[in-house]
Write an enzyme that holds these catalytic residues in place. Structure first.
Site, PDB file in Angstrom:
ATOM      1  CG  HIS A  71      -0.451   0.397   2.495  1.00 24.38           C
ATOM      2  ND1 HIS A  71      -0.046  -0.525   3.439  1.00 24.38           N
ATOM      3  CD2 HIS A  71      -0.255   1.600   3.060  1.00 24.38           C
ATOM      4  CE1 HIS A  71       0.373   0.109   4.520  1.00 24.38           C
ATOM      5  NE2 HIS A  71       0.262   1.406   4.318  1.00 24.38           N
ATOM      6  CG  ASP A 116      -0.157  -3.908   2.673  1.00 23.15           C
ATOM      7  OD1 ASP A 116       0.388  -3.417   1.662  1.00 23.15           O
ATOM      8  OD2 ASP A 116      -0.409  -3.254   3.703  1.00 23.15           O
ATOM      9  CB  SER A 209       2.719   2.258   6.241  1.00 22.13           C
ATOM     10  OG  SER A 209       1.431   2.262   6.788  1.00 22.13           O
TER      11      SER A 209
END
Length: 253
Positions: A71, A116, A209
């Site tokens: 992502h 992901d 992230s």
């Protein structure tokens, strides 16, 4: 579903192995519930940047490859990203490398964040030293109640506009996938995830992230998503063990 990071789309000319200014200005801010990391403690940690701005973390897994979350890199153009290694500070130090290739897991679905995980091929090769080293990857499923370390430059509170200058670290404890699913019944948690849960006030946030969750010296997770931030819900990571064969097929590690 609340993502931990929203990827910047600003353009940046790629550079290869550019030394950055050597000055330090550690700010005593914290990843939610964490602390500034000792200088040089996590030599595998990288910062992904566009136009000089940090947008995601990542980890060095070889001289040629960096591990991240899909992502962070989905829809991105390689020459707009710089990978900075070898520094605990966003405003100083380290070396910047361009990106020649982005490989997102082919099963990644941005609608539900399944699969992901991504790999970035460095333009050239990363020079290793005492501040720059690869992390070893896990091959087995992480059991519950394991002690882990999360590192990153994610926001120290939410909402907020500014990441900390100094790399943050925090000890987190894993829970089983079934426990995680029970705590997040309305959200997609898969067998290919790893979860941590420390209760309210400790956890990952926007900007963490793609970064590494390391347990027992092995990277077991890649920061995927959470309910921002440290509000008493688990943090969800992509399990390295679930994608070990895929990583090996691309990066040969």
């Amino acid at each position: 579903m609340a993502m931990l990071v929203f990827v910047f789309t600003l353009a940046l000319g790629a550079a290869l192995a550019n030394p950055l200014p050597q000055e330090e200005n550690a700010i005593e801010e914290r990843i939610v519930g964490g602390h500034p990391a000792p200088d040089g403690r996590y030599p595998y940690q990288v910062s992904l940047r566009q136009q000089g701005k940090h947008f995601c973390g990542g980890s060095i897994i070889s001289q040629y490859w960096v591990l991240c979350a899909a992502h962070c890199t989905y829809g991105q153009t390689p020459n707009y990203i710089i990978i900075v290694v070898g520094t605990n500070y966003l405003n100083s130090g380290g070396t910047g490398y361009g990106v020649s290739q982005i490989v997102n897991n082919p099963g990644y679905n941005p609608e539900n964040n399944v699969n992901d995980i991504s790999l970035l091929r460095v333009a050239g090769s990363i020079s290793f030293n005492n501040r720059v080293q690869p992390v070893q990857l896990a091959s087995s499923v992480l059991p519950g109640s394991s002690q882990c370390v999360l590192t990153g430059w994610g926001l120290t509170s939410y909402p907020s506009q500014y990441p900390p200058n100094a790399l943050q670290h925090i000890t987190l404890y894993s829970i089983t996938v079934s426990h995680c699913q029970a705590l997040l019944p309305r959200y997609p948690v898969y067998s290919t995830n790893v979860c941590t849960y420390n209760g309210h006030g400790q956890g990952a946030c926007k900007g963490d992230s793609g970064g590494p969750l390391v347990c027992g010296g092995l990277q077991h997770g890649v920061v995927s998503w959470g309910i921002p931030c440290a509000k008493g819900s688990p943090d969800v990571f992509t399990s390295i063990a679930s994608y070990r064969a895929w990583i090996r097929s691309i990066a040969n590690v």
